[in-house]
Design an enzyme around this catalytic site. Structure first.
Site, short mmCIF file in Angstrom:
data_model
loop_
_atom_site.label_atom_id
_atom_site.label_comp_id
_atom_site.label_asym_id
_atom_site.label_seq_id
_atom_site.Cartn_x
_atom_site.Cartn_y
_atom_site.Cartn_z
N ASP A 261 5.31 -9.36 2.50
CA ASP A 261 3.74 -10.70 1.73
C ASP A 261 2.77 -9.58 1.00
OD1 ASP A 261 1.00 -12.08 1.90
OD2 ASP A 261 2.72 -10.43 3.52
N GLU A 262 2.84 -9.76 -0.64
CA GLU A 262 1.76 -9.11 -1.34
C GLU A 262 1.47 -8.21 -1.68
OE1 GLU A 262 -1.49 -12.94 -2.25
OE2 GLU A 262 -2.03 -11.80 -0.33
N VAL A 263 2.57 -7.06 -1.94
CA VAL A 263 3.30 -5.54 -2.06
C VAL A 263 2.59 -4.84 -3.43
CG1 VAL A 263 4.74 -3.65 -1.81
CG2 VAL A 263 5.15 -6.40 -0.82
#
Length: 594
Positions: A261-263
């Site tokens: 997530d949230e790269v």
């Protein structure tokens, strides 16, 4: 019963002219031959069966794999046997071939074949260990309560608390769990019927890795430690090592969560820009390429291990790219949403996209703490309850929203927003919120019966949702910390600031100017001195008790950090005032120091 009649072929073979007794002997011999022939045939069949059983035993893994691929398509992991997927496209071929090539996976001593729990709706409680990791002795007390409240699994995000070895030893905290601790945690989970799902971040939120100089060259953007550069071969090699060490210590687990997530800053590095310039600028395909490589490794090395990933990055990727990647056969998205009053219409577009992309099952993720502010010390009960009530509506409407199965829900309890942020609400402080949320899911709503069960499990007399308070002594593990943090959160700052800012005698006869130049009139100072000294003594005594309670649950680094963030900013002001008061009053009203 009729007499025995020899078979025609046997009778016709008897030469003519023999005596009757000779014929009888020949018939008896023929009968004996037939019986012997049948017995030998029976023996041969038995030997063949034994041989087949031996072969199946020796090569049981290969047989089991092929059987699993045929009968467990409902899990949404392997898909239909032999289904190459016309929609998967050429880019999904590598991942499909990886699965097909698996013949005889390793079967180490004590290894258990993962059991199929795909038909069971899971309720995982998230233990975020990148901050305030509890001692195992506290988990011994908490796990029975989790099971009692309705959880049937735990999602453990280890980060630097895992006992990495060899080249990876640099990643572990000085207070990391030992290998014996990891085994003990799993034994406790089994005892209380909790499925253990380890979480290993494989793309974003890898600050605990990329903060080290040894791995800085693997950052997507050199300045930021958030995300991996997916184009450097060493990135995947490192991830394989990390995944292997974690999975090898969780061979009884059915699931693994790969985060993803949230790269942040993906596509901003020079390697990514060059890749996108050669691939029509599609960042979604670039993201999926890395995910496919991770999934391929897991499928090759750990057959039957089912994979989860957070879904937020997938929301931005087109259906076409998702279908072409083929990842839908190998991972289940975990749709997370933490707002209190969302509706099914907000979730429906994501579910529709995933169904069209080939996914057969999804998970959902709610939150019982850790999502209302990076420095939040006290969980708002009503906020988190409403989040779970909203998820109940989505779950109930799922068949109409999209042709997907809900395999489970993760009740997240974030302990930090990222590796560098401060601590959110401590686990003992969040247990009442967790109890409310779990029981709401179990009972299909927050009814009077739900409320009664929560109070009974926690040992409280009443609870006030809007005020986020529970009344009564409390009998759950960490109840003492719950009450003491409540005092710190509600009264420490208020009482000290009131004494320092609202006391007119302090403003008039002991201002910052007096303290700086070390002078004052003892007659006027004594008018507020006893009150300030008593306040200081009471809070110091309280804080000593609080520290003792925290040390029973947490390691020294957590205790120190929590005190520095939540107690010392206010208590230090009182300490400084008392120190100056005691020093100046001993000066016996001398002239000010210029």
């Amino acid at each position: 019963m009729g007499s025995y009649q020899p078979r025609a072929d046997c009778a016709s073979a008897i030469p003519k002219g023999l005596a009757e007794e000779d014929v009888t002997l020949i018939n008896i011999a023929g009968m004996a031959f037939q019986r012997s022939h049948r017995l030998n045939l029976l023996r041969l069949i038995v030997l063949l069966l034994v041989a087949l059983a031996g072969i199946k035993f020796l090569f049981g893994d290969s047989f089991t794999l092929e059987l699993h691929k045929h009968v467990s398509k409902d899990s949404g992991f392997w898909g239909d046997a032999g289904d190459t997927g016309q929609d998967a496209g050429p880019q999904s071929q590598d991942l499909e071939e990886t699965v097909v090539k698996i013949m005889a996976p390793r079967q180490e001593t004590g290894q258990q074949v993962p059991r199929d729990i795909s038909a069971t709706e899971m309720r995982l409680v998230h233990l975020d260990l990148k901050g305030a990791a509890p001692r195992v002795s506290y988990l011994e007390q908490v796990f029975p309560l989790l099971s009692q409240l309705g959880a049937n699994g735990i999602l453990i995000e280890y980060e630097d608390m895992f006992p990495f070895k060899g080249e990876l030893e640099i990643l572990k905290s000085p207070y990391a769990y030992s290998e014996e601790d990891i085994e003990r945690i799993q034994q406790l989970a089994e005892l209380h019927k909790l499925e253990v799902v380890p979480l290993v971040q494989t793309f974003g939120h890898v600050e605990f890795i990329l903060k080290h100089e040894k791995y800085q060259h693997l950052r997507e953007v050199e300045r930021f430690p958030n995300s991996f550069n997916p184009h450097i071969p060493e990135t995947l090699a490192l991830l394989k090592s990390i995944l292997s060490q974690v999975i090898e210590k969780h061979r009884r687990s059915t699931w693994i969560h790969i985060g993803a997530d949230e790269v942040f800053h993906l596509g901003e590095g020079m390697d990514s820009k060059n890749w996108m310039s050669r691939n029509k600028g599609d960042m979604g395909t670039m993201y999926l390429k890395h995910i496919k490589e991770v999934l391929s490794f897991i499928a090759m090395q750990y057959w039957g291990l089912q994979v989860l990933m957070w879904d937020d990055m997938l929301r931005k990727i087109s259906v076409g790219a998702l279908r072409e990647s083929g990842i839908a056969k190998h991972v289940s998205p975990v749709v997370w949403f933490y707002a209190p009053d969302f509706n099914t219409e907000q979730i429906e577009p994501f579910l529709t996209k995933y169904a069209e992309s080939g996914f057969e099952a999804v998970w959902f993720a709610s939150a019982f703490k850790g999502t209302t502010g990076p420095a939040q010390a006290w969980p708002p009960l009503s906020y988190h309850l409403k989040n779970h009530l909203s998820w109940l509506k989505v779950t109930q409407a799922l068949p109409q929203l999209a042709p997907l199965r809900c395999q489970g829900i993760v009740l997240t309890g974030w302990q930090r927003y990222d590796h560098y942020s401060v601590l959110c609400e401590l686990l003992p402080v969040g247990i009442p919120s967790l109890a409310i949320c779990l029981q709401t899911l179990m009972n299909g709503g927050f009814t009077e019966e739900t409320k009664r069960k929560v109070l009974e499990a926690l040992g409280f007399q009443s609870l006030q949702l809007e005020q986020s308070t529970c009344e009564g002594r409390g009998t759950f593990p960490g109840a003492e910390i719950y009450h003491m943090v409540e005092q710190v959160n509600g009264h420490l700052k208020e009482s000290i600031l009131k004494a320092l800012e609202d006391e007119s005698a302090i403003k008039g006869w002991f201002s910052p100017y007096h303290r700086k130049h070390q002078f004052g009139n003892p007659r006027n100072m004594e008018s507020f001195g006893s009150k300030v000294l008593k306040l200081h003594e009471d809070w110091e005594s309280f804080v000593r008790d609080l520290r003792g309670q925290l040390e029973r649950v947490y390691f020294p680094d957590t205790v120190e950090e929590w005190m520095e963030e939540n107690v010392n900013p206010y208590l230090d002001q009182l300490r400084d005032l008392v120190r100056d008061y005691q020093a100046i009053i001993r000066l016996n009203a001398r002239p000010k120091v210029m």
